[in-house]
Scaffold this motif. Structure first.
Motif, PDB file in Angstrom:
ATOM      1  N   GLU A 145       0.860  -1.188   0.000  1.00 40.59           N
ATOM      2  CA  GLU A 145       0.000   0.000   0.000  1.00 40.59           C
ATOM      3  C   GLU A 145       0.891   1.231   0.000  1.00 40.59           C
ATOM      4  O   GLU A 145       2.015   1.205   0.481  1.00 40.59           O
ATOM      5  CB  GLU A 145      -0.892  -0.020   1.242  1.00 40.59           C
ATOM      6  CG  GLU A 145      -1.952   1.045   1.273  1.00 40.59           C
ATOM      7  CD  GLU A 145      -2.950   0.884   0.144  1.00 40.59           C
ATOM      8  OE1 GLU A 145      -2.938   1.748  -0.758  1.00 40.59           O
ATOM      9  OE2 GLU A 145      -3.742  -0.059   0.162  1.00 40.59           O
ATOM     10  N   HIS A 146       0.359   2.315  -0.546  1.00 41.96           N
ATOM     11  CA  HIS A 146       1.080   3.582  -0.598  1.00 41.96           C
ATOM     12  C   HIS A 146       0.506   4.506   0.480  1.00 41.96           C
ATOM     13  O   HIS A 146      -0.697   4.773   0.476  1.00 41.96           O
ATOM     14  CB  HIS A 146       0.953   4.206  -1.976  1.00 41.96           C
ATOM     15  CG  HIS A 146       1.645   3.403  -3.030  1.00 41.96           C
ATOM     16  ND1 HIS A 146       1.138   2.211  -3.507  1.00 41.96           N
ATOM     17  CD2 HIS A 146       2.819   3.596  -3.652  1.00 41.96           C
ATOM     18  CE1 HIS A 146       1.976   1.722  -4.405  1.00 41.96           C
ATOM     19  NE2 HIS A 146       2.998   2.540  -4.506  1.00 41.96           N
ATOM     20  N   PHE A 147       1.365   4.959   1.394  1.00 42.99           N
ATOM     21  CA  PHE A 147       0.935   5.821   2.493  1.00 42.99           C
ATOM     22  C   PHE A 147       0.218   7.048   1.940  1.00 42.99           C
ATOM     23  O   PHE A 147      -0.838   7.429   2.408  1.00 42.99           O
ATOM     24  CB  PHE A 147       2.136   6.220   3.356  1.00 42.99           C
ATOM     25  CG  PHE A 147       1.767   7.011   4.567  1.00 42.99           C
ATOM     26  CD1 PHE A 147       1.174   6.396   5.654  1.00 42.99           C
ATOM     27  CD2 PHE A 147       1.990   8.376   4.619  1.00 42.99           C
ATOM     28  CE1 PHE A 147       0.818   7.119   6.779  1.00 42.99           C
ATOM     29  CE2 PHE A 147       1.637   9.106   5.735  1.00 42.99           C
ATOM     30  CZ  PHE A 147       1.054   8.482   6.815  1.00 42.99           C
ATOM     31  N   ASN A 148       0.805   7.661   0.941  1.00 41.99           N
ATOM     32  CA  ASN A 148       0.161   8.776   0.253  1.00 41.99           C
ATOM     33  C   ASN A 148      -0.193   8.295  -1.153  1.00 41.99           C
ATOM     34  O   ASN A 148       0.674   8.232  -2.026  1.00 41.99           O
ATOM     35  CB  ASN A 148       1.094   9.985   0.183  1.00 41.99           C
ATOM     36  CG  ASN A 148       0.467  11.176  -0.509  1.00 41.99           C
ATOM     37  OD1 ASN A 148      -0.533  11.054  -1.202  1.00 41.99           O
ATOM     38  ND2 ASN A 148       1.074  12.337  -0.332  1.00 41.99           N
ATOM     39  N   PRO A 149      -1.450   7.946  -1.395  1.00 47.07           N
ATOM     40  CA  PRO A 149      -1.822   7.387  -2.693  1.00 47.07           C
ATOM     41  C   PRO A 149      -1.616   8.354  -3.859  1.00 47.07           C
ATOM     42  O   PRO A 149      -1.489   7.924  -4.999  1.00 47.07           O
ATOM     43  CB  PRO A 149      -3.296   7.016  -2.522  1.00 47.07           C
ATOM     44  CG  PRO A 149      -3.764   7.745  -1.331  1.00 47.07           C
ATOM     45  CD  PRO A 149      -2.567   8.031  -0.473  1.00 47.07           C
ATOM     46  N   ASP A 150      -1.556   9.649  -3.585  1.00 45.90           N
ATOM     47  CA  ASP A 150      -1.328  10.623  -4.651  1.00 45.90           C
ATOM     48  C   ASP A 150       0.074  10.506  -5.243  1.00 45.90           C
ATOM     49  O   ASP A 150       0.316  10.944  -6.359  1.00 45.90           O
ATOM     50  CB  ASP A 150      -1.539  12.055  -4.146  1.00 45.90           C
ATOM     51  CG  ASP A 150      -2.985  12.323  -3.760  1.00 45.90           C
ATOM     52  OD1 ASP A 150      -3.883  11.652  -4.320  1.00 45.90           O
ATOM     53  OD2 ASP A 150      -3.211  13.188  -2.901  1.00 45.90           O
ATOM     54  N   LEU A 151       1.004   9.910  -4.485  1.00 51.78           N
ATOM     55  CA  LEU A 151       2.378   9.754  -4.969  1.00 51.78           C
ATOM     56  C   LEU A 151       2.588   8.468  -5.758  1.00 51.78           C
ATOM     57  O   LEU A 151       3.620   8.312  -6.413  1.00 51.78           O
ATOM     58  CB  LEU A 151       3.359   9.782  -3.793  1.00 51.78           C
ATOM     59  CG  LEU A 151       3.424  11.075  -2.981  1.00 51.78           C
ATOM     60  CD1 LEU A 151       4.430  10.941  -1.854  1.00 51.78           C
ATOM     61  CD2 LEU A 151       3.767  12.252  -3.880  1.00 51.78           C
ATOM     62  N   LYS A 152       1.625   7.553  -5.705  1.00 50.67           N
ATOM     63  CA  LYS A 152       1.771   6.254  -6.362  1.00 50.67           C
ATOM     64  C   LYS A 152       2.137   6.439  -7.833  1.00 50.67           C
ATOM     65  O   LYS A 152       1.463   7.155  -8.566  1.00 50.67           O
ATOM     66  CB  LYS A 152       0.493   5.432  -6.227  1.00 50.67           C
ATOM     67  CG  LYS A 152       0.624   4.025  -6.798  1.00 50.67           C
ATOM     68  CD  LYS A 152      -0.636   3.215  -6.548  1.00 50.67           C
ATOM     69  CE  LYS A 152      -0.500   1.810  -7.091  1.00 50.67           C
ATOM     70  NZ  LYS A 152      -1.685   1.008  -6.806  1.00 50.67           N
ATOM     71  N   CYS A 153       3.233   5.796  -8.219  1.00 50.10           N
ATOM     72  CA  CYS A 153       3.732   5.785  -9.606  1.00 50.10           C
ATOM     73  C   CYS A 153       4.189   7.157 -10.095  1.00 50.10           C
ATOM     74  O   CYS A 153       4.321   7.376 -11.294  1.00 50.10           O
ATOM     75  CB  CYS A 153       2.704   5.183 -10.542  1.00 50.10           C
ATOM     76  SG  CYS A 153       2.302   3.480 -10.113  1.00 50.10           S
ATOM     77  N   SER A 154       4.425   8.074  -9.187  1.00 50.51           N
ATOM     78  CA  SER A 154       4.972   9.380  -9.566  1.00 50.51           C
ATOM     79  C   SER A 154       6.481   9.376  -9.312  1.00 50.51           C
ATOM     80  O   SER A 154       7.029   8.424  -8.754  1.00 50.51           O
ATOM     81  CB  SER A 154       4.314  10.495  -8.736  1.00 50.51           C
ATOM     82  OG  SER A 154       4.805  10.477  -7.404  1.00 50.51           O
ATOM     83  N   ASP A 155       7.143  10.432  -9.699  1.00 55.38           N
ATOM     84  CA  ASP A 155       8.584  10.550  -9.457  1.00 55.38           C
ATOM     85  C   ASP A 155       8.900  10.636  -7.967  1.00 55.38           C
ATOM     86  O   ASP A 155      10.015  10.330  -7.557  1.00 55.38           O
ATOM     87  CB  ASP A 155       9.148  11.780 -10.162  1.00 55.38           C
ATOM     88  CG  ASP A 155       9.153  11.642 -11.673  1.00 55.38           C
ATOM     89  OD1 ASP A 155       9.077  10.487 -12.171  1.00 55.38           O
ATOM     90  OD2 ASP A 155       9.221  12.676 -12.370  1.00 55.38           O
ATOM     91  N   GLN A 156       7.935  11.044  -7.163  1.00 49.29           N
ATOM     92  CA  GLN A 156       8.145  11.176  -5.718  1.00 49.29           C
ATOM     93  C   GLN A 156       7.824   9.891  -4.951  1.00 49.29           C
ATOM     94  O   GLN A 156       8.065   9.822  -3.748  1.00 49.29           O
ATOM     95  CB  GLN A 156       7.310  12.329  -5.145  1.00 49.29           C
ATOM     96  CG  GLN A 156       7.744  13.704  -5.607  1.00 49.29           C
ATOM     97  CD  GLN A 156       7.175  14.052  -6.974  1.00 49.29           C
ATOM     98  OE1 GLN A 156       6.110  13.587  -7.357  1.00 49.29           O
ATOM     99  NE2 GLN A 156       7.892  14.865  -7.728  1.00 49.29           N
ATOM    100  N   ASP A 157       7.273   8.892  -5.617  1.00 45.07           N
ATOM    101  CA  ASP A 157       6.960   7.628  -4.959  1.00 45.07           C
ATOM    102  C   ASP A 157       8.275   6.946  -4.579  1.00 45.07           C
ATOM    103  O   ASP A 157       9.168   6.814  -5.405  1.00 45.07           O
ATOM    104  CB  ASP A 157       6.145   6.731  -5.892  1.00 45.07           C
ATOM    105  CG  ASP A 157       5.464   5.589  -5.178  1.00 45.07           C
ATOM    106  OD1 ASP A 157       5.338   5.634  -3.939  1.00 45.07           O
ATOM    107  OD2 ASP A 157       5.037   4.638  -5.870  1.00 45.07           O
ATOM    108  N   SER A 158       8.381   6.535  -3.318  1.00 48.78           N
ATOM    109  CA  SER A 158       9.647   5.967  -2.854  1.00 48.78           C
ATOM    110  C   SER A 158       9.423   5.051  -1.656  1.00 48.78           C
ATOM    111  O   SER A 158       8.302   4.869  -1.187  1.00 48.78           O
ATOM    112  CB  SER A 158      10.603   7.094  -2.451  1.00 48.78           C
ATOM    113  OG  SER A 158      10.091   7.792  -1.323  1.00 48.78           O
ATOM    114  N   TYR A 159      10.499   4.519  -1.163  1.00 48.09           N
ATOM    115  CA  TYR A 159      10.512   3.593  -0.031  1.00 48.09           C
ATOM    116  C   TYR A 159       9.668   4.087   1.138  1.00 48.09           C
ATOM    117  O   TYR A 159       8.932   3.316   1.754  1.00 48.09           O
ATOM    118  CB  TYR A 159      11.965   3.391   0.400  1.00 48.09           C
ATOM    119  CG  TYR A 159      12.151   2.629   1.678  1.00 48.09           C
ATOM    120  CD1 TYR A 159      12.004   1.242   1.708  1.00 48.09           C
ATOM    121  CD2 TYR A 159      12.502   3.272   2.855  1.00 48.09           C
ATOM    122  CE1 TYR A 159      12.180   0.532   2.880  1.00 48.09           C
ATOM    123  CE2 TYR A 159      12.680   2.566   4.027  1.00 48.09           C
ATOM    124  CZ  TYR A 159      12.522   1.201   4.031  1.00 48.09           C
ATOM    125  OH  TYR A 159      12.697   0.498   5.185  1.00 48.09           O
TER     126      TYR A 159
END
Length: 84
Positions: free
Chosen positions: A60-74
């Motif tokens: 799961e992505h803690f901040n779903p808005d970042l999913k698959c963006s350049d800011q999506d990270s560990y």
């Protein structure tokens, strides 16, 4: 989601530069298994133990808005137990 503590200084995900693969049908199982180990098999949502054999689970992505963006990270990826 409760933010689970992970040790980014000792993460195999970071040292091996693993990334979440956003392609449909992508295999993120290595990333997921390392996350589960780093979270000591506890779900970031429920704080329940995740049995990797019998419990369905996802990344799961803690901040779903970042999913698959350049800011999506560990720091945005967590292992969670699927709720029925």
């Amino acid at each position: 989601m409760k933010k689970t503590k992970k040790d980014s200084n000792n993460s195999k995900i970071i040292t091996d530069n693993l990334q979440y693969n956003c392609k449909k049908g992508a295999n993120n199982s290595l990333l997921g298994s390392i996350l589960l180990k780093e979270q000591k098999s506890f779900c970031a949502y429920s704080e329940e133990f995740i049995d990797p054999i019998s419990d369905a689970n996802d990344i799961e992505h803690f901040n779903p808005d970042l999913k698959c963006s350049d800011q999506d990270s560990y720091s945005n990826w967590f292992k969670v137990k699927k709720q029925s």
